[in-house]
Scaffold this active site. Structure first.
Site, short mmCIF file in Angstrom:
data_model
loop_
_atom_site.label_atom_id
_atom_site.label_comp_id
_atom_site.label_asym_id
_atom_site.label_seq_id
_atom_site.Cartn_x
_atom_site.Cartn_y
_atom_site.Cartn_z
N LEU A 65 91.49 63.71 49.31
CA LEU A 65 91.07 62.41 48.77
C LEU A 65 92.16 61.82 47.87
O LEU A 65 93.04 62.53 47.40
CB LEU A 65 89.76 62.60 47.98
CG LEU A 65 88.58 63.11 48.82
CD1 LEU A 65 87.38 63.39 47.94
CD2 LEU A 65 88.23 62.12 49.91
N PRO A 66 92.07 60.49 47.63
CA PRO A 66 93.16 59.84 46.89
C PRO A 66 93.36 60.34 45.46
O PRO A 66 94.50 60.63 45.06
CB PRO A 66 92.77 58.35 46.90
CG PRO A 66 91.83 58.19 48.06
CD PRO A 66 91.11 59.51 48.17
N THR A 96 96.05 65.46 45.60
CA THR A 96 96.88 65.59 44.40
C THR A 96 96.13 64.93 43.24
O THR A 96 95.93 63.72 43.25
CB THR A 96 98.24 64.88 44.57
OG1 THR A 96 98.88 65.40 45.73
CG2 THR A 96 99.13 65.09 43.37
N LYS A 171 102.75 70.66 42.03
CA LYS A 171 102.87 69.45 42.85
C LYS A 171 103.40 68.26 42.04
O LYS A 171 104.28 67.51 42.51
CB LYS A 171 101.50 69.12 43.46
CG LYS A 171 101.38 67.79 44.15
CD LYS A 171 102.19 67.71 45.42
CE LYS A 171 102.12 66.31 46.02
NZ LYS A 171 103.03 66.13 47.14
N LYS A 246 100.54 57.02 40.99
CA LYS A 246 99.48 57.90 40.46
C LYS A 246 100.07 59.27 40.07
O LYS A 246 99.80 59.80 38.99
CB LYS A 246 98.40 58.09 41.53
CG LYS A 246 97.35 59.12 41.16
CD LYS A 246 96.67 59.75 42.38
CE LYS A 246 97.63 60.51 43.26
NZ LYS A 246 97.01 61.37 44.25
P1 NAD Z 1 94.63 57.85 52.21
O1 NAD Z 1 94.23 56.77 51.27
O2 NAD Z 1 95.34 57.52 53.47
O3 NAD Z 1 93.35 58.74 52.63
C1 NAD Z 1 92.28 59.03 51.77
C2 NAD Z 1 91.00 58.93 52.58
O4 NAD Z 1 89.92 59.38 51.78
C3 NAD Z 1 90.67 57.50 53.01
O5 NAD Z 1 90.49 57.45 54.43
C4 NAD Z 1 89.35 57.18 52.26
O6 NAD Z 1 88.49 56.33 52.99
C5 NAD Z 1 88.78 58.57 52.11
N1 NAD Z 1 87.79 58.71 51.04
C6 NAD Z 1 87.85 58.30 49.76
N2 NAD Z 1 86.74 58.68 49.08
C7 NAD Z 1 85.95 59.36 49.97
C8 NAD Z 1 84.69 60.01 49.88
N3 NAD Z 1 84.00 60.05 48.75
N4 NAD Z 1 84.19 60.59 51.00
C9 NAD Z 1 84.87 60.57 52.17
N5 NAD Z 1 86.10 59.96 52.30
C10 NAD Z 1 86.62 59.38 51.22
O7 NAD Z 1 95.51 58.87 51.33
P2 NAD Z 1 96.52 60.01 51.88
O8 NAD Z 1 97.87 59.44 52.00
O9 NAD Z 1 95.88 60.73 53.01
O10 NAD Z 1 96.55 60.95 50.57
C11 NAD Z 1 95.47 61.80 50.22
C12 NAD Z 1 95.92 62.71 49.09
O11 NAD Z 1 97.08 63.46 49.52
C13 NAD Z 1 96.34 61.96 47.82
O12 NAD Z 1 95.91 62.67 46.70
C14 NAD Z 1 97.87 61.94 47.92
O13 NAD Z 1 98.47 61.85 46.63
C15 NAD Z 1 98.15 63.27 48.60
N6 NAD Z 1 99.40 63.33 49.39
C16 NAD Z 1 99.75 62.32 50.24
C17 NAD Z 1 100.93 62.44 50.97
C18 NAD Z 1 101.38 61.35 51.92
O14 NAD Z 1 102.54 61.40 52.39
N7 NAD Z 1 100.54 60.37 52.25
C19 NAD Z 1 101.74 63.57 50.82
C20 NAD Z 1 101.33 64.58 49.99
C21 NAD Z 1 100.15 64.47 49.26
#
Ligand code: NAD
Length: 295
Positions: A65-66, A96, A171, A246
Site C-alpha cells: 500500500l502507498p 514503505t 529501506k 514520502k
Molecule cells: P500504487 O499507488 O501504484 O499502488 C498502491 C495500490 O494500493 C493502489 O492500486 C491503491 O488503489 C491500493 N490501495 C490503497 N489503499 C487500499 C486499501 N485500503 N485496500 C486495497 N487497496 C488499496 O503504489 P506502488 O508504486 O505500487 O507502491 C506501493 C508501495 O511500494 C509504496 O509504499 C511505495 O513507496 C513502495 N515502493 C514502490 C516502488 C516503485 O517503484 N513503485 C518501489 C519500491 C517500493
C-alpha cells in the site's frame, strides 16, 4: 503456506501478486480500484467481495500500500484485518512506511497470535515483474523463515535487517541515498549538456569513472539515453515522485528522532517537494531532471 490474500494491486503489487500465482500459491487479490483487480484476475489471480471473510481462511496477508496511514487503517482500523486472521496466520507488509507503524502492527499482531514481518522492497517495477526484488526484513528469524518461500517467489535477495521496523529503517536509508544520487546525477548531466556534451557519452564516461552509480547504470534520467527507462517514456510508470517525497519525509522523521543530521536528504526533500508541485507528483521520480532542464 499456500493461500494468500494480497492487498494493493498497484504498480508494484500487481506484478508481485502475479509472481505468487506463477509460483503455485492460491492468491486472492484486493484493491480499491476495480480495474486493478480485473487485471489480476486476467493474469490468473482470484478475488472475492468479502475480503474480511476470505482473510480468515488464508495462511498469510501480503500488503503493498502507498503509506503508513493505509497500512494502519487496513490492519488496526475499524474492522481491521488483524482480528480476522486465523491463529498462526501471518502478515507480510511490503509497503514503505514509518518504522513506528510497522512496530505497532507487529505488537498488535503478536497479541492476536499472528506472525508479522515488515518487508519493504527495492528494485522498482522492473524488479517486481522479474521477481528479482530485494527484501529488507524486520521481524524475528522465525517469522522470516515462515515467510521465506513467499518472499522467494517475488524476489532474489532477502536481508534480515533486525527486529520489527528494521526493514523500514533500512529501506528509508536506501531511498535517501537514491534521491541524493538521482538529483546529483541529474545536476551533473545537465551541467555537461549545457556545456555541449552529449548526455549518452557523458553517462558512459561517468559510469566507468568515480561518479558511477545505480542511476547511471539502470535509470538514466535524460530522455532517450536509456530506451527502457521511464525518462524515455515521458516519465510514466516507475516510482512516483510523490512516493519518493514520502520516503524522504520518513527518512527526515527518523533522523529527527535519532538526532542524526541529514542535510543531503533535507535538500533532496525540498527539491522533490518543489518538483511535485511544479511538474506533477505522479511522474516517475527521475523526472527531477526536468527541474534542472526546463524547455
Ligand atoms: P500504487 O499507488 O501504484 O499502488 C498502491 C495500490 O494500493 C493502489 O492500486 C491503491 O488503489 C491500493 N490501495 C490503497 N489503499 C487500499 C486499501 N485500503 N485496500 C486495497 N487497496 C488499496 O503504489 P506502488 O508504486 O505500487 O507502491 C506501493 C508501495 O511500494 C509504496 O509504499 C511505495 O513507496 C513502495 N515502493 C514502490 C516502488 C516503485 O517503484 N513503485 C518501489 C519500491 C517500493
Amino acid at each position: 503456506m499456500k493461500k494468500i490474500a494480497f492487498i494493493g494491486l498497484g504498480n508494484m503489487g500487481l506484478p508481485m501478486a502475479v509472481n505468487l500465482v506463477s509460483a503455485g500459491f492460491e492468491v486472492y487479490g484486493y484493491d480499491l480500484v476495480p480495474d486493478a483487480v480485473k487485471h489480476f484476475v486476467d493474469k490468473g489471480g482470484k478475488t472475492c467481495d468479502a475480503m474480511q471473510a476470505r482473510v480468515s481462511q488464508v495462511d498469510a496477508v501480503v500488503s503493498m500500500l502507498p503509506t503508513g496511514k493505509h497500512v494502519s487503517e487496513l490492519y488496526l482500523g475499524k474492522d481491521g484485518l488483524l482480528s480476522h486472521l486465523p491463529d498462526n496466520g501471518m502478515v507480510i507488509d511490503c509497503s514503505t512506511i514509518e518504522a513506528a507503524i510497522a512496530r505497532q502492527v507487529a505488537t498488535a499482531a503478536r497479541g492476536q497470535g499472528v506472525a508479522f514481518i515488515d518487508a519493504p522492497v527495492s528494485g522498482g517495477i522492473a524488479g517486481a515483474k522479474a521477481g528479482s526484488l530485494t527484501f529488507m526484513v524486520g521481524g524475528t528469524e522465525q517469522h522470516l523463515e515462515k515467510a521465506r518461500r513467499c518472499l522467494d517467489a517475488m524476489g532474489q535477495a532477502i536481508f534480515h535487517a533486525g527486529a520489527p521496523g528494521a526493514g523500514q529503517l533500512a529501506k528509508i536509508c536506501n531511498n535517501l541515498l537514491l534521491a541524493v544520487l538521482m538529483t546529483g546525477t541529474s545536476e551533473a548531466l545537465k551541467l555537461g549538456m549545457d556545456n555541449g556534451l552529449d548526455p549518452a557519452v557523458l553517462s558512459d564516461i561517468m559510469k566507468k569513472s568515480s561518479g558511477g552509480n545505480w542511476v547511471l547504470e539502470k535509470y538514466n534520467p535524460v530522455p532517450g539515453v536509456m530506451p527502457a527507462a521511464p525518462a524515455s517514456h515521458e516519465y510514466q510508470g516507475g516510482f512516483m515522485t510523490r512516493l519518493m517525497a514520502k520516503d524522504l519525509s520518513l527518512a527526515l522523521g527518523a533522523g529527527a528522532a535519532s538526532k542524526t543530521p541529514t542535510p543531503m536528504g533535507a535538500l533532496a526533500n525540498q527539491l522533490y517537494r518543489l518538483h511535485a508541485t511544479d511538474a506533477g507528483d505522479s511522474l516517475d521520480f527521475s523526472s527531477i531532471f526536468t527541474f534542472y532542464h526546463r524547455d
